[in-house]
Design a protein around this motif. Structure first.
Motif, PDB file in Angstrom:
ATOM      1  N   ILE A  85      -5.499  48.172   8.864  1.00 56.51           N
ATOM      2  CA  ILE A  85      -5.533  46.951   8.050  1.00 56.51           C
ATOM      3  C   ILE A  85      -5.298  45.730   8.934  1.00 56.51           C
ATOM      4  O   ILE A  85      -5.967  44.696   8.795  1.00 56.51           O
ATOM      5  N   ALA A  86      -4.368  45.826   9.869  1.00 62.26           N
ATOM      6  CA  ALA A  86      -4.100  44.715  10.785  1.00 62.26           C
ATOM      7  C   ALA A  86      -5.342  44.382  11.601  1.00 62.26           C
ATOM      8  O   ALA A  86      -5.650  43.203  11.836  1.00 62.26           O
ATOM      9  N   ARG A  87      -6.067  45.410  12.025  1.00 60.47           N
ATOM     10  CA  ARG A  87      -7.300  45.185  12.793  1.00 60.47           C
ATOM     11  C   ARG A  87      -8.333  44.463  11.931  1.00 60.47           C
ATOM     12  O   ARG A  87      -8.969  43.504  12.387  1.00 60.47           O
ATOM     13  N   ARG A  88      -8.482  44.883  10.687  1.00 63.06           N
ATOM     14  CA  ARG A  88      -9.448  44.262   9.792  1.00 63.06           C
ATOM     15  C   ARG A  88      -9.026  42.849   9.378  1.00 63.06           C
ATOM     16  O   ARG A  88      -9.835  42.059   8.919  1.00 63.06           O
ATOM     17  N   ASN A  89      -7.749  42.558   9.518  1.00 60.11           N
ATOM     18  CA  ASN A  89      -7.204  41.266   9.125  1.00 60.11           C
ATOM     19  C   ASN A  89      -7.185  40.259  10.272  1.00 60.11           C
ATOM     20  O   ASN A  89      -6.739  39.133  10.106  1.00 60.11           O
ATOM     21  N   THR A  90      -7.671  40.648  11.435  1.00 65.56           N
ATOM     22  CA  THR A  90      -7.575  39.802  12.623  1.00 65.56           C
ATOM     23  C   THR A  90      -8.181  38.419  12.402  1.00 65.56           C
ATOM     24  O   THR A  90      -7.575  37.391  12.735  1.00 65.56           O
ATOM     25  N   ALA A  91      -9.371  38.359  11.832  1.00 61.64           N
ATOM     26  CA  ALA A  91     -10.052  37.079  11.657  1.00 61.64           C
ATOM     27  C   ALA A  91      -9.367  36.203  10.618  1.00 61.64           C
ATOM     28  O   ALA A  91      -9.173  35.002  10.829  1.00 61.64           O
ATOM     29  N   GLU A  92      -8.994  36.800   9.480  1.00 58.85           N
ATOM     30  CA  GLU A  92      -8.397  36.012   8.399  1.00 58.85           C
ATOM     31  C   GLU A  92      -6.926  35.698   8.660  1.00 58.85           C
ATOM     32  O   GLU A  92      -6.417  34.671   8.213  1.00 58.85           O
ATOM     33  N   ALA A  93      -6.231  36.592   9.341  1.00 62.93           N
ATOM     34  CA  ALA A  93      -4.810  36.414   9.659  1.00 62.93           C
ATOM     35  C   ALA A  93      -3.982  36.130   8.405  1.00 62.93           C
ATOM     36  O   ALA A  93      -3.149  35.223   8.365  1.00 62.93           O
ATOM     37  N   LEU A  94      -4.201  36.926   7.372  1.00 65.72           N
ATOM     38  CA  LEU A  94      -3.475  36.768   6.118  1.00 65.72           C
ATOM     39  C   LEU A  94      -2.171  37.558   6.160  1.00 65.72           C
ATOM     40  O   LEU A  94      -2.056  38.545   6.897  1.00 65.72           O
ATOM     41  N   PRO A  95      -1.176  37.163   5.357  1.00 66.22           N
ATOM     42  CA  PRO A  95       0.031  37.993   5.273  1.00 66.22           C
ATOM     43  C   PRO A  95      -0.302  39.338   4.648  1.00 66.22           C
ATOM     44  O   PRO A  95      -1.080  39.419   3.693  1.00 66.22           O
ATOM     45  N   VAL A  96       0.266  40.393   5.198  1.00 68.64           N
ATOM     46  CA  VAL A  96       0.041  41.745   4.689  1.00 68.64           C
ATOM     47  C   VAL A  96       1.341  42.240   4.065  1.00 68.64           C
ATOM     48  O   VAL A  96       2.405  42.189   4.693  1.00 68.64           O
ATOM     49  N   PHE A  97       1.256  42.721   2.827  1.00 69.14           N
ATOM     50  CA  PHE A  97       2.417  43.253   2.123  1.00 69.14           C
ATOM     51  C   PHE A  97       2.263  44.761   1.958  1.00 69.14           C
ATOM     52  O   PHE A  97       1.237  45.237   1.491  1.00 69.14           O
ATOM     53  N   GLY A  98       3.273  45.495   2.373  1.00 69.28           N
ATOM     54  CA  GLY A  98       3.282  46.934   2.166  1.00 69.28           C
ATOM     55  C   GLY A  98       3.821  47.225   0.778  1.00 69.28           C
ATOM     56  O   GLY A  98       4.673  46.494   0.261  1.00 69.28           O
TER      57      GLY A  98
ATOM     58  N   ALA B  57       8.686  49.272   7.150  1.00 69.65           N
ATOM     59  CA  ALA B  57       8.426  47.824   7.118  1.00 69.65           C
ATOM     60  C   ALA B  57       8.615  47.168   8.482  1.00 69.65           C
ATOM     61  O   ALA B  57       7.786  46.359   8.921  1.00 69.65           O
ATOM     62  N   ALA B  58       9.691  47.519   9.163  1.00 64.24           N
ATOM     63  CA  ALA B  58       9.964  46.894  10.462  1.00 64.24           C
ATOM     64  C   ALA B  58       8.903  47.259  11.491  1.00 64.24           C
ATOM     65  O   ALA B  58       8.494  46.422  12.307  1.00 64.24           O
ATOM     66  N   ARG B  59       8.426  48.496  11.440  1.00 63.61           N
ATOM     67  CA  ARG B  59       7.437  48.948  12.426  1.00 63.61           C
ATOM     68  C   ARG B  59       6.045  48.392  12.142  1.00 63.61           C
ATOM     69  O   ARG B  59       5.241  48.253  13.067  1.00 63.61           O
ATOM     70  N   THR B  60       5.745  48.090  10.901  1.00 67.48           N
ATOM     71  CA  THR B  60       4.403  47.617  10.554  1.00 67.48           C
ATOM     72  C   THR B  60       4.284  46.101  10.577  1.00 67.48           C
ATOM     73  O   THR B  60       3.180  45.570  10.553  1.00 67.48           O
ATOM     74  N   GLY B  61       5.403  45.399  10.595  1.00 67.53           N
ATOM     75  CA  GLY B  61       5.363  43.949  10.638  1.00 67.53           C
ATOM     76  C   GLY B  61       4.870  43.306   9.357  1.00 67.53           C
ATOM     77  O   GLY B  61       4.318  42.197   9.390  1.00 67.53           O
TER      78      GLY B  61
END
Length: 215
Positions: free
Chosen positions: A87-100, A114-118
């Motif tokens: 998900i982080a890779r796919r979010n590279t361009a948009e750079a949106l906050p990601v919520f687990g 949570a801590a490991r995924t940022g």
């Protein structure tokens, strides 16, 4: 839909892209007793895209493989972490906050990692605070250990922990009247099933998209 290779096996992700200008990602997994067809996950996947939230529903490898019993916590975490990396890779361009996020056992996974995924925060749906009838076996430390803003969505009849069992100075708690651990509402309750789900989707949507609600 796409698949992610993990150490325990293949995880499957069903993606519901935002239909309004994108503001965040909501990445959620299921519990130990069911899959992404849970009523709360289905409702959130239907409602959040209109609020600018990409929704990724994650099927853990054990479910994809057709097994009936969930594995140990460490194995669940190992099946989750690579998905967040993708998900982080796919979010590279948009750079949106990601919520687990996750429901029940999936909520525990989201908190533990949570801590490991940022992630920017965690949404814990039906967090199993303790086994039914065993409040002394509290999992509160796991919830508080997330270390990021956390929203707990909890049914008032949840035998794994009612909303009033969570500390007032802890995570934000959204009570769901008359709802049980699966957010099912009795037919004779003062709130309909549809209204209960609407409360969940509105509350989670606000928390994800309005920063002041997480303060």
């Amino acid at each position: 839909m796409f698949e992610v290779a993990t150490a325990p096996g293949t995880a499957r992700v069903t993606l519901h892209r935002a239909t309004a200008p994108a503001r965040a990602w909501f990445v959620a997994s299921h519990g130990a007793g069911g899959g992404i067809e849970a009523r709360d996950l289905v409702a959130l996947a239907a409602a959040l895209p209109a609020r600018g939230v990409h929704v990724a529903l994650v099927e853990q490898p054990w479910r994809v493989a057709g097994r009936r019993l969930a594995p140990a916590p460490k194995t669940l975490d190992a099946g989750w972490l690579p998905v967040l990396e993708e998900i982080a890779r796919r979010n590279t361009a948009e750079a949106l906050p990601v919520f687990g996020a996750g429901r029940s056992a999936g909520a525990r996974v989201a908190c533990r990692t949570a801590a490991r995924t940022g992630v920017a925060g965690v949404v814990a749906l039906a967090f199993p605070l303790h086994p039914p009838g065993r409040p002394e076996r509290s999992r509160l430390a796991e919830l508080l250990g997330a270390g990021v803003p956390t929203l707990v969505v909890q049914g008032e009849r949840d035998t794994f922990g009612a909303p009033n069992e969570f500390p007032k100075d802890g995570p934000t708690v959204l009570p769901v009247p008359f709802a049980d651990h699966g957010f099912a509402v009795p037919k004779r309750a003062e709130i309909t099933q549809e209204a209960a789900l609407a409360l969940i989707t509105a509350g989670v949507g606000d928390w994800l998209t309005v920063p002041s609600t997480r303060e």
